[in-house]
Design an enzyme around this catalytic site. Sequence first.
Site, mmCIF file in Angstrom:
data_model
loop_
_atom_site.group_PDB
_atom_site.id
_atom_site.type_symbol
_atom_site.label_atom_id
_atom_site.label_comp_id
_atom_site.label_asym_id
_atom_site.label_seq_id
_atom_site.Cartn_x
_atom_site.Cartn_y
_atom_site.Cartn_z
ATOM 1 N N SER A 108 -17.070 61.793 42.759
ATOM 2 C CA SER A 108 -18.052 61.799 44.248
ATOM 3 C C SER A 108 -18.379 60.390 44.450
ATOM 4 O O SER A 108 -18.513 59.583 43.545
ATOM 5 C CB SER A 108 -19.205 62.609 44.213
ATOM 6 O OG SER A 108 -20.157 62.123 43.261
ATOM 7 N N CYS A 146 -8.588 66.103 47.045
ATOM 8 C CA CYS A 146 -9.342 64.802 47.721
ATOM 9 C C CYS A 146 -8.587 64.381 48.800
ATOM 10 O O CYS A 146 -9.171 63.604 49.821
ATOM 11 C CB CYS A 146 -9.715 63.440 46.486
ATOM 12 S SG CYS A 146 -8.025 62.984 45.875
ATOM 13 N N GLU A 184 -12.311 55.975 43.097
ATOM 14 C CA GLU A 184 -11.783 56.791 44.079
ATOM 15 C C GLU A 184 -12.708 58.036 44.238
ATOM 16 O O GLU A 184 -12.878 58.793 43.419
ATOM 17 C CB GLU A 184 -10.400 57.362 43.653
ATOM 18 C CG GLU A 184 -9.543 57.949 44.785
ATOM 19 C CD GLU A 184 -9.607 59.426 44.874
ATOM 20 O OE1 GLU A 184 -10.309 59.954 45.596
ATOM 21 O OE2 GLU A 184 -9.038 60.024 44.081
ATOM 22 N N GLU A 200 -17.783 65.861 53.063
ATOM 23 C CA GLU A 200 -16.303 66.624 52.343
ATOM 24 C C GLU A 200 -16.808 68.001 52.135
ATOM 25 O O GLU A 200 -17.797 68.069 51.292
ATOM 26 C CB GLU A 200 -16.275 65.567 51.307
ATOM 27 C CG GLU A 200 -14.935 66.326 50.360
ATOM 28 C CD GLU A 200 -14.490 65.087 49.251
ATOM 29 O OE1 GLU A 200 -13.337 64.832 48.865
ATOM 30 O OE2 GLU A 200 -15.501 64.677 48.519
ATOM 31 N N TRP A 243 -11.717 67.014 37.583
ATOM 32 C CA TRP A 243 -11.230 68.198 37.084
ATOM 33 C C TRP A 243 -10.353 68.892 37.925
ATOM 34 O O TRP A 243 -9.594 69.816 37.582
ATOM 35 C CB TRP A 243 -12.569 69.330 36.924
ATOM 36 C CG TRP A 243 -13.455 69.270 38.074
ATOM 37 C CD1 TRP A 243 -14.442 68.555 38.097
ATOM 38 C CD2 TRP A 243 -13.393 69.840 39.553
ATOM 39 N NE1 TRP A 243 -15.174 68.867 39.672
ATOM 40 C CE2 TRP A 243 -14.444 69.681 40.284
ATOM 41 C CE3 TRP A 243 -12.326 70.707 39.890
ATOM 42 C CZ2 TRP A 243 -14.488 70.107 41.726
ATOM 43 C CZ3 TRP A 243 -12.421 71.354 41.133
ATOM 44 C CH2 TRP A 243 -13.363 70.883 42.040
#
Length: 499
Positions: A218, A273, A239, A363, A142
């Site tokens: 994730s 990311c 990814e 993260e 998203w």
Amino acid sequence: MTSTTQAVETFDSLNPATDEVVGTYPVHTDDDVNTAVAKAREAFRWWASLGFAERAERLRRWKGIIARRLPELCAVVSAETGKPAGDAQLEVVLAVEHIEWAARNARRVLGPKRRSPGLLLANHAATVEYQPLGVVGVIGPWNYPVFTPLGSIGYALAAGNAVVFKPSEYTPGVGAWLVDAFAEAVPEHPVLQLVTGFGATGAALTRADVDKIAFTGSAATGRKIMAAAAERLTPVIIEAGGKDPLLVDADADLDAAADAAVWGAFSNAGQTCVGVERVYVHAAVYDEFVGKVTERARTVRPGEHYGPMTMRSQLEVVRRHIADALARGGRALLGGTDAVGDRYVRPTVLVEVPEDSEAVREETFGPTVVVMRVSDMDEAVEKANDSRYGLGATVFSRRRGMELARRLRTGMTSVNAPLSFAGIASLPFGGVGDSGFGRIHGPEGLREFARPKAVARQRFRVPLALTTFARSAKTDEFVGRLIATWHGRHGGRDKWNRR
């Protein structure tokens, strides 16, 4: 929000800044997904038969529709993600460049090429070409709902595959817009199809009769995707995010480095990311750099320069990481736990944070950045590499930029500019470790969506036939002497030929 109308379950896409309903979409079931894949299988046969030139022409039609209706698509992106129109346009523009690159270069990368047949089979012609896989399932994110999935979709289509696309449940409208635009450019067959829904729909696509899955999300979900795909030995590209470092050497352009740190950390509300989450700065310029970063960060305003947190649940993750950093002795030069609001997070700059804190190890995916002092660039590289992630990185150094870039355990590194590897269509995009594996973009991205086909063709017969039961002892003796003479001359003399 979900509802049931005529036995069809639906869900609403909401604007994260206002909670207004942007659109309503079906929750596709396993049967729906399997039907879409079956249609894609039929469409694939036609699409693959077109060849590179005709596929390229149709991809350019699609690209043209996107380019001409740029404001329309950007409005959908902004409505579903909350990001400013300029940021929406940036990702769409980059995606258009990638479609063009894939269309233009597919034949060169995937078309037939000669290979040397070697000494023993010199009477053969050897070629290799890349053939499409069939049907590719793409599960998109998203945060960049155009740029990221099109990095798989565009390249898969250029390679000759049909695609079934499952966008994030937060951005189904963007996915629908892209698929509808493709259908307008390629009306003959459903080469690119859309399925919408939640995790169960994505899981159904992973279990379906697809030939590859390309997933962005994730690491935890990536593991589930791999486990489900393993049931059919379906290959996957993963990814799965990052904890990307920025290194600042003593000879760096500090103004440029500070600007890159601020933009890399706070653009798209930090929901990137390959965004900058950790900064390691040479002690000789640390204080000056921190001052420049803090000064620039003060001018960044939520709601103007970036949007809200698209996933409301991410607010608690950001708050927890900031709180953990402060509890472990870190300081907030800007922002802090009170920077986390109901929808927006104000920029937060943290210093003196221990390396084992959540803000350094996990993260964060929010508009925060941790800036750390290092004695030299060797320490910077060591700490940057001390992470289970390995997606992207940025280095600012006038003299040692390329050296430092090569030493970083990441799939991509940008030198003296922020995140530029993502905008260069010829470069592969992907990571290592918990950031995943496989590549999109560039020649490597095209090859991910094709299988190599090797062909050996005998051009003429020779007396020295090796692959036959009629091979004689004399032939074996001759081959043995030939190989000993040809290959044995390297590496010096041994006890068997000391004469």
